[in-house]
Design a protein around this motif. Sequence first.
Motif, PDB file in Angstrom:
ATOM      1  N   LEU A 128      19.185  79.248  58.851  1.00 43.61           N
ATOM      2  CA  LEU A 128      18.589  78.176  59.669  1.00 43.61           C
ATOM      3  C   LEU A 128      17.122  77.937  59.308  1.00 43.61           C
ATOM      4  O   LEU A 128      16.649  76.805  59.357  1.00 43.61           O
ATOM      5  CB  LEU A 128      18.685  78.531  61.160  1.00 43.61           C
ATOM      6  CG  LEU A 128      20.007  78.233  61.860  1.00 43.61           C
ATOM      7  CD1 LEU A 128      19.992  78.798  63.274  1.00 43.61           C
ATOM      8  CD2 LEU A 128      20.280  76.742  61.903  1.00 43.61           C
ATOM      9  N   GLN A 168       6.900  83.067  56.166  1.00 47.13           N
ATOM     10  CA  GLN A 168       6.325  83.483  57.455  1.00 47.13           C
ATOM     11  C   GLN A 168       7.359  83.422  58.577  1.00 47.13           C
ATOM     12  O   GLN A 168       7.420  84.299  59.428  1.00 47.13           O
ATOM     13  CB  GLN A 168       5.139  82.584  57.826  1.00 47.13           C
ATOM     14  CG  GLN A 168       3.903  82.875  57.003  1.00 47.13           C
ATOM     15  CD  GLN A 168       2.735  81.935  57.294  1.00 47.13           C
ATOM     16  OE1 GLN A 168       1.707  82.049  56.685  1.00 47.13           O
ATOM     17  NE2 GLN A 168       2.888  81.001  58.215  1.00 47.13           N
ATOM     18  N   GLN A 169       8.161  82.363  58.564  1.00 40.02           N
ATOM     19  CA  GLN A 169       9.171  82.226  59.616  1.00 40.02           C
ATOM     20  C   GLN A 169      10.283  83.258  59.447  1.00 40.02           C
ATOM     21  O   GLN A 169      10.863  83.708  60.432  1.00 40.02           O
ATOM     22  CB  GLN A 169       9.751  80.805  59.633  1.00 40.02           C
ATOM     23  CG  GLN A 169       8.748  79.714  59.998  1.00 40.02           C
ATOM     24  CD  GLN A 169       8.272  79.777  61.440  1.00 40.02           C
ATOM     25  OE1 GLN A 169       8.938  80.328  62.310  1.00 40.02           O
ATOM     26  NE2 GLN A 169       7.084  79.233  61.700  1.00 40.02           N
ATOM     27  N   GLN A 229       5.516  78.795  54.542  1.00 43.27           N
ATOM     28  CA  GLN A 229       5.977  78.696  55.924  1.00 43.27           C
ATOM     29  C   GLN A 229       7.325  79.381  56.100  1.00 43.27           C
ATOM     30  O   GLN A 229       7.565  80.075  57.080  1.00 43.27           O
ATOM     31  CB  GLN A 229       6.127  77.214  56.306  1.00 43.27           C
ATOM     32  CG  GLN A 229       4.986  76.674  57.107  1.00 43.27           C
ATOM     33  CD  GLN A 229       4.754  77.481  58.357  1.00 43.27           C
ATOM     34  OE1 GLN A 229       5.636  77.625  59.183  1.00 43.27           O
ATOM     35  NE2 GLN A 229       3.565  78.043  58.488  1.00 43.27           N
ATOM     36  N   GLU A 243       9.786  86.279  58.209  1.00 42.26           N
ATOM     37  CA  GLU A 243       9.157  87.528  58.678  1.00 42.26           C
ATOM     38  C   GLU A 243       9.176  87.604  60.201  1.00 42.26           C
ATOM     39  O   GLU A 243       9.207  88.676  60.783  1.00 42.26           O
ATOM     40  CB  GLU A 243       7.699  87.589  58.203  1.00 42.26           C
ATOM     41  CG  GLU A 243       7.532  87.801  56.701  1.00 42.26           C
ATOM     42  CD  GLU A 243       7.353  89.270  56.346  1.00 42.26           C
ATOM     43  OE1 GLU A 243       7.595  90.124  57.216  1.00 42.26           O
ATOM     44  OE2 GLU A 243       6.966  89.558  55.199  1.00 42.26           O
ATOM     45  N   LYS A 244       9.142  86.429  60.841  1.00 40.70           N
ATOM     46  CA  LYS A 244       9.080  86.374  62.301  1.00 40.70           C
ATOM     47  C   LYS A 244      10.415  86.747  62.945  1.00 40.70           C
ATOM     48  O   LYS A 244      10.450  87.175  64.099  1.00 40.70           O
ATOM     49  CB  LYS A 244       8.672  84.941  62.694  1.00 40.70           C
ATOM     50  CG  LYS A 244       8.283  84.747  64.120  1.00 40.70           C
ATOM     51  CD  LYS A 244       7.689  83.347  64.271  1.00 40.70           C
ATOM     52  CE  LYS A 244       7.774  82.872  65.693  1.00 40.70           C
ATOM     53  NZ  LYS A 244       7.182  81.545  65.848  1.00 40.70           N
ATOM     54  N   LEU A 245      11.508  86.594  62.213  1.00 42.12           N
ATOM     55  CA  LEU A 245      12.814  86.926  62.786  1.00 42.12           C
ATOM     56  C   LEU A 245      12.861  88.416  63.099  1.00 42.12           C
ATOM     57  O   LEU A 245      12.431  89.248  62.296  1.00 42.12           O
ATOM     58  CB  LEU A 245      13.936  86.558  61.805  1.00 42.12           C
ATOM     59  CG  LEU A 245      14.127  85.066  61.520  1.00 42.12           C
ATOM     60  CD1 LEU A 245      15.167  84.872  60.426  1.00 42.12           C
ATOM     61  CD2 LEU A 245      14.539  84.312  62.779  1.00 42.12           C
ATOM     62  N   VAL A 246      13.401  88.735  64.263  1.00 44.20           N
ATOM     63  CA  VAL A 246      13.417  90.133  64.708  1.00 44.20           C
ATOM     64  C   VAL A 246      14.199  91.003  63.716  1.00 44.20           C
ATOM     65  O   VAL A 246      13.813  92.144  63.442  1.00 44.20           O
ATOM     66  CB  VAL A 246      14.018  90.225  66.131  1.00 44.20           C
ATOM     67  CG1 VAL A 246      14.200  91.670  66.559  1.00 44.20           C
ATOM     68  CG2 VAL A 246      13.122  89.483  67.125  1.00 44.20           C
ATOM     69  N   ASP A 247      15.294  90.479  63.157  1.00 43.49           N
ATOM     70  CA  ASP A 247      16.129  91.282  62.268  1.00 43.49           C
ATOM     71  C   ASP A 247      15.557  91.438  60.862  1.00 43.49           C
ATOM     72  O   ASP A 247      16.023  92.275  60.092  1.00 43.49           O
ATOM     73  CB  ASP A 247      17.530  90.650  62.152  1.00 43.49           C
ATOM     74  CG  ASP A 247      18.309  90.760  63.454  1.00 43.49           C
ATOM     75  OD1 ASP A 247      17.984  91.648  64.264  1.00 43.49           O
ATOM     76  OD2 ASP A 247      19.240  89.961  63.655  1.00 43.49           O
ATOM     77  N   VAL A 248      14.579  90.614  60.513  1.00 45.37           N
ATOM     78  CA  VAL A 248      14.032  90.686  59.155  1.00 45.37           C
ATOM     79  C   VAL A 248      12.918  91.729  59.108  1.00 45.37           C
ATOM     80  O   VAL A 248      11.949  91.654  59.867  1.00 45.37           O
ATOM     81  CB  VAL A 248      13.515  89.311  58.695  1.00 45.37           C
ATOM     82  CG1 VAL A 248      12.701  89.441  57.402  1.00 45.37           C
ATOM     83  CG2 VAL A 248      14.686  88.364  58.483  1.00 45.37           C
ATOM     84  N   ILE A 249      13.081  92.701  58.228  1.00 41.89           N
ATOM     85  CA  ILE A 249      12.073  93.761  58.112  1.00 41.89           C
ATOM     86  C   ILE A 249      10.969  93.313  57.160  1.00 41.89           C
ATOM     87  O   ILE A 249       9.793  93.552  57.393  1.00 41.89           O
ATOM     88  CB  ILE A 249      12.747  95.067  57.625  1.00 41.89           C
ATOM     89  CG1 ILE A 249      13.758  95.516  58.676  1.00 41.89           C
ATOM     90  CG2 ILE A 249      11.703  96.152  57.356  1.00 41.89           C
ATOM     91  CD1 ILE A 249      14.763  96.518  58.188  1.00 41.89           C
ATOM     92  N   ARG A 266      20.749  83.172  61.131  1.00 36.41           N
ATOM     93  CA  ARG A 266      19.344  82.952  61.515  1.00 36.41           C
ATOM     94  C   ARG A 266      18.492  82.674  60.276  1.00 36.41           C
ATOM     95  O   ARG A 266      17.612  81.818  60.282  1.00 36.41           O
ATOM     96  CB  ARG A 266      18.790  84.180  62.225  1.00 36.41           C
ATOM     97  CG  ARG A 266      19.354  84.415  63.603  1.00 36.41           C
ATOM     98  CD  ARG A 266      18.723  85.679  64.183  1.00 36.41           C
ATOM     99  NE  ARG A 266      19.680  86.470  64.921  1.00 36.41           N
ATOM    100  CZ  ARG A 266      19.882  86.373  66.229  1.00 36.41           C
ATOM    101  NH1 ARG A 266      19.191  85.519  66.930  1.00 36.41           N
ATOM    102  NH2 ARG A 266      20.769  87.125  66.832  1.00 36.41           N
ATOM    103  N   ARG A 318      16.384  74.080  58.320  1.00 33.78           N
ATOM    104  CA  ARG A 318      15.539  73.286  59.214  1.00 33.78           C
ATOM    105  C   ARG A 318      14.404  72.631  58.449  1.00 33.78           C
ATOM    106  O   ARG A 318      13.873  71.601  58.846  1.00 33.78           O
ATOM    107  CB  ARG A 318      15.002  74.197  60.316  1.00 33.78           C
ATOM    108  CG  ARG A 318      14.210  73.451  61.348  1.00 33.78           C
ATOM    109  CD  ARG A 318      13.772  74.334  62.479  1.00 33.78           C
ATOM    110  NE  ARG A 318      12.794  73.618  63.282  1.00 33.78           N
ATOM    111  CZ  ARG A 318      11.993  74.177  64.155  1.00 33.78           C
ATOM    112  NH1 ARG A 318      12.051  75.466  64.359  1.00 33.78           N
ATOM    113  NH2 ARG A 318      11.128  73.469  64.827  1.00 33.78           N
TER     114      ARG A 318
END
Lengths: 572, 166
Positions: free
Chosen positions: B26, B67-68, B64, B70-76, B23, B30
């Motif tokens: 990616l 920020q993206q 960006q 940080e948005k991942l559920v697994d990233v603290i 994740r 991307r």
Amino acid sequence: MAIKSLNGAQVVIECLKREGVDTVFGYPGGSVIPIFDAILDSDIKLVLSRHEQGATHAADGYARVTGKTGVVLVTSGPGATNTLTGVYTAYMDSIPLVVFTGQTVTPSLGSDAFQESDISGMSFATVKHSFLVKDTNDLPRVIKEAFFIAHSGRQGPVLIDLPKDVTMKPCNAPFVDSVSLPGYNVPCKADLAAVEAAVLSIRNSKKPLILAGHGAAISGASRQVKELAEKLGAPVSSTLLGLGVFPVSSELSLGMTGMHGTVAANRAIHECDLLISIGARFDDRITAKLSEFAKQCTVVHIDIDPAEYGKVIVPKHFLNGNAKAVLEQLLPLIGRADSAEWLKQVAAWKKKFPLTYPKQGGLRVQHIVQTLYEATNGKAIVVSDVGQHQMWTAQFFPCNYAGQLLNSGGAGTMGYGLPASIGAALGNKTGFPVCAIVGDGGFQMTMCELATAHFNKLPIKIFVMDNHFLGMVRQWQDMFYDKRYSSVLMESNPDFVKVARAYDIEAFHISRNVDAERVIKKALEYNEGPVLIHCECEQEDNVFPMIPPGASVDDILIERPKETVEKPTGGT
Amino acid sequence: MYSQFPAHSISILVSNKPGALVRIALVFSRRGYNIDSLVVSPTMDNTVSRMNIVARGNPETLAQIIQQLEKLVDVIRAKDHTRQDVVEKELVLLKVKCKPEERTELLQICNHFRAQTIDMTETSMIIQITGSSEKIDALLSLCKKFEVVEFVRTGKIIMMRGENKT
């Protein structure tokens, strides 16, 4: 219930019940037989689709009208991959889904077993989160987390991959009532200092404009948006998915903005001195040429997703939080702007450039949509597919309630309309009729779901707008490619009335504007099941206004130019 | 094509969940970022891992990316340490062909860089060096006159100076 007496499949069903799920959209297959077996012993309604993409769009439509999380249950391999278009559609529009996919047994993972696909891996780029459950004891926790993630913060689809042995083994773990996700925050109110700074900018504005997006609809902020508009004296424009948050019939409403939005809404964005964006994400369909978008104004960007900050434009004020909660923070702090001149200007644009269409010629989609609006008194849930008819629906069915118009905005998924209308009809508690407005192209992509609509006796009014063309692509080829039509003619379309009747579905045919009202009324009165209205429309009609992709608002076209327009520089 | 872009040092705290690395990768791929080095290691909390990533790409996209991530559920937590006051270290093993008559010079170089020799044969030597990427690049450059068989770099690890957590 002693959880030890349950196997994994039964735990899945019990967890669904605990999440308040009463409807699941799905399609069975080898690896999910245990779950389909367990569901027989529950009150949960399993809506059998005819294709997994249809099941996913139906769950999406259901989620959009109920505000609940849509649930999908499909088998492994092709069953799972078939959901991906639906998952992507939900992801682009922030729709909460939990998609359960079957999987081969854990010892066979990675061995190219029959109907094995690494669906959680494939989904990574287009889900909010995904899980591969390898231990039955993880099921209660994972399902709790999945529903929490799907429905909180910026909502979105979550995928849970369930190997068959995991659903067959007994579960020794208890049900859980809370989640622990250290990396996951749910924003609610915005930072107070940021709110106060934004208020100072708002107070200085003489030409304020509100842009209502999908986030405003999802958070249920209609009342707050109305209060803000009236208190401030600000006109309101909407994104496609924000339509209905603010009643389009209101004097302050400018309707939809963007590529096929109104001249007034687009002009206003170009000339306002303050733009308050509420739950919108500045998609390229909204901004047109980015270097010229909102350059003259102060932008206040309200969004629940912190990653939206600066993604497309860098706002002066970013208020990270739930749209409704942030508006509640703002409202007591603002007063009326000195906007009388501005409102006069905006009203003049509205008057000078109303949405219109040619009245001569054959049957027009615009006419059907307008007639449908009048016949239902605007009280209908309208689900559109993707293309010209989608834009005409957005233009000529002035929404007055949030959640009234369902369509695939971000993804632009053809084939969305019919299956989504099935989910909408199943979740519909408004008493309004559900109307699907689809084109002949998109309809044929998921036409098999007629069986689902018929079997469930869903009184959906299916308007097939048949112009024998992929109209939107044809319009671009007409305007920008010297009318060199390439693969846009829908030759050998079936007789759609016969198609409907083959499913034992009532069907009508119209090809003249004068017949529209009578047939629409007849269709609205028929409630035994779905009814299909085959509308043979004007073949080469174009959608206006139009800002060609990559162009700016100054280049807005309100009718077809005589000459070929320069090829657009924008993306799609 | 990526060398034109500056290298960014990013540190990420991530829950130990399957797929977390994909994740995260990616998010970079991307947006056209190239990952130069990636170090994944355990932390004091066994449910959490640390990732140190050095990546190159358009600097405007970096915010960006953070920020993206940080948005991942697994990233603290994800942080860009690019121009911060941090200690950066990398460890390299370097295998050099070296005849007995060349040894003295090579050992002098090692001595200067405080590198250690950890394997020596009649014809070859393995050198271990730790330090900043610049120091390591300098050593590698000096060793070019010898025949370098191969080297393995761990990739950069980063720690904030002072009391603050990385």
